[in-house]
Design a protein around this motif. Structure first.
Motif, PDB file in Angstrom:
ATOM      1  N   ILE A 116      12.214  72.997 -33.628  1.00 30.34           N
ATOM      2  CA  ILE A 116      12.217  72.560 -32.207  1.00 30.34           C
ATOM      3  C   ILE A 116      12.222  71.792 -31.279  1.00 30.34           C
ATOM      4  N   LYS A 117      13.580  71.279 -31.151  1.00 32.14           N
ATOM      5  CA  LYS A 117      14.947  69.866 -30.478  1.00 32.14           C
ATOM      6  C   LYS A 117      13.380  69.526 -28.704  1.00 32.14           C
ATOM      7  N   LEU A 118      12.164  69.206 -29.045  1.00 35.20           N
ATOM      8  CA  LEU A 118      11.445  68.569 -27.633  1.00 35.20           C
ATOM      9  C   LEU A 118      12.790  67.854 -26.297  1.00 35.20           C
ATOM     10  N   GLU A 119      12.943  67.326 -24.894  1.00 35.57           N
ATOM     11  CA  GLU A 119      13.872  66.351 -24.956  1.00 35.57           C
ATOM     12  C   GLU A 119      14.044  66.380 -23.162  1.00 35.57           C
ATOM     13  N   GLY A 120      14.419  65.402 -22.895  1.00 34.53           N
ATOM     14  CA  GLY A 120      14.473  64.878 -21.374  1.00 34.53           C
ATOM     15  C   GLY A 120      13.485  64.660 -21.138  1.00 34.53           C
ATOM     16  N   LEU A 121      12.672  64.453 -19.497  1.00 33.93           N
ATOM     17  CA  LEU A 121      12.036  64.049 -19.210  1.00 33.93           C
ATOM     18  C   LEU A 121      10.949  64.202 -19.553  1.00 33.93           C
ATOM     19  N   ILE A 122      10.670  63.998 -20.787  1.00 32.96           N
ATOM     20  CA  ILE A 122       9.317  63.786 -21.517  1.00 32.96           C
ATOM     21  C   ILE A 122       8.883  62.631 -22.041  1.00 32.96           C
TER      22      ILE A 122
ATOM     23  N   PRO B 282       5.437  66.032 -20.184  1.00 34.48           N
ATOM     24  CA  PRO B 282       6.454  65.488 -19.243  1.00 34.48           C
ATOM     25  C   PRO B 282       5.520  64.325 -18.291  1.00 34.48           C
ATOM     26  N   LEU B 283       7.126  64.117 -17.412  1.00 35.94           N
ATOM     27  CA  LEU B 283       7.125  63.298 -16.444  1.00 35.94           C
ATOM     28  C   LEU B 283       6.800  63.890 -15.275  1.00 35.94           C
ATOM     29  N   SER B 284       6.335  63.020 -14.117  1.00 40.97           N
ATOM     30  CA  SER B 284       6.035  63.600 -12.740  1.00 40.97           C
ATOM     31  C   SER B 284       7.694  64.049 -12.493  1.00 40.97           C
ATOM     32  N   SER B 285       8.707  63.410 -12.777  1.00 39.48           N
ATOM     33  CA  SER B 285       9.648  63.868 -12.496  1.00 39.48           C
ATOM     34  C   SER B 285      10.289  65.354 -12.812  1.00 39.48           C
TER      35      SER B 285
END
Ligand code: MTE
Length: 305
Positions: free
Chosen positions: A94-100, A150-153
């Motif tokens: 599983i790919k975990l991506e984005g604001l992390i 995750p980032l707070s955004s």
């Protein structure tokens, strides 16, 4: 997947006799799921008392695995069990991506060694007004979110199903826009009811139910519970989801089970439990009001259906 009747019967019998479960559940589970499908599998009797209503009985393995919605294998309820034989969910990542802080592609076996897999018996209420009661094995989505950090955004999460038209004949037709996509608000994703399920009835997730890993969000209509997940994206905006994109006047992003907000083409006030004749009243949030109503106290649920 072939399941011996002798393996299944005692398990469901124990589950259906809830008073009996209280004292003996752990032993029952140990003897009936002795194949040790999950090394870190934990029996948790409280789950049954907490999440299974007085009038609920578990649906049979046969019902759960032959009456499915999984358009990647066809649109008829029988199609997923008949057409998913060539789907190979091993190995899986599983790919975990984005604001992390920790973007990565995580191998499923490795992920399972880091989380706590436990039993959860949940009602699944489909938007088509039928329902089932399913004994899942899975772990809280919040555990995976912690790994992603995750980032707070990051306010929302999007989930994406695998795209393999050569193994999923339904994807060769333009029924929906492939791959299937779903999403949750971050607080919904963090709620302790929300799980990633890797098995049912103590067996690895059957292909037709979303092998090897699928989401289960029991207070929402079944279409939110996306199957065969390959990517999880952390976003600052509400993500696009398959059914809302296709018919936004019929399917909303929230999709909370709500007997007082009808689908434009049918009522949502009652449901047919698979295996039963008499219709049941649909419960607000599918009966999980106590656990989740607070998430929506400021939301107009007729507008944000
Ligand atoms: N996930 C994918 N990828 N494709 C689908 O067609 N159908 C959804 C959901 N997840 C679907 C999906 C719908 S409409 C329902 S009701 C549930 O899966 C059904 O889950 P079950 O077949 O395990 O009961």
């Amino acid at each position: 997947m072939k399941i011996l009747g002798s393996e299944i019967t005692p398990y469901s019998t124990y589950l259906n006799r809830r008073k009996f479960i209280k004292g003996t559940f752990a032993t029952a589970l140990a003897t009936t799921i002795s194949s040790n499908v999950f090394a870190n599998h934990q029996a948790s009797p409280d789950i049954y008392n907490k999440f299974l209503g007085e009038n609920d009985t578990i649906n049979s393995y046969e019902e759960i695995t032959t009456y499915n919605n999984f358009y990647e294998f066809g649109t008829h309820k029988k199609h997923p069990s008949l057409n998913s034989g060539n789907f190979n969910p091993n190995p899986w990542s599983i790919k975990l991506e984005g604001l992390i802080n920790n973007p990565q592609t995580i191998d499923l076996e490795k992920l399972l060694s880091k989380v706590t897999v436990e039993d959860r018996v949940y009602r699944l209420r489909c938007v088509e007004a039928w329902s089932m009661v399913i004994p899942w094995q899975g772990f809280q989505l919040s555990e995976l979110i912690k790994i992603a950090d995750p980032l707070s955004s990051a306010k929302y999460i999007q989930f994406v199903t695998v795209l393999r038209p050569e193994e999923m004949p339904g994807q060769q037709k333009r029924t929906i826009i492939w791959p299937y996509r779903e999403g949750l608000r971050m607080d919904e994703a963090m709620n302790s009811l929300t799980i990633l399920a890797t098995g049912l009835y103590g067996h690895k997730m059957p292909n037709q139910n979303g092998a090897p890993i699928r989401l289960v969000v029991p207070w929402k209509y079944g279409f939110k519970s996306i199957k065969s997940i390959v990517a999880i994206r952390f976003l600052n905006e509400q993500p696009e989801t398959s059914w809302e994109t296709l018919a936004p006047w019929e399917y909303g992003f929230y999709a909370n089970v709500n007997p007082s907000v009808d689908h434009p083409r049918w009522s949502q006030s009652t449901e047919r439990r698979i295996g039963e004749f008499k219709r049941r009243e649909t419960l607000m949030f599918n009966g999980y009001e106590e656990e989740v109503a607070h998430l929506y106290k400021d939301l107009d649920m007729t507008k944000f259906y």
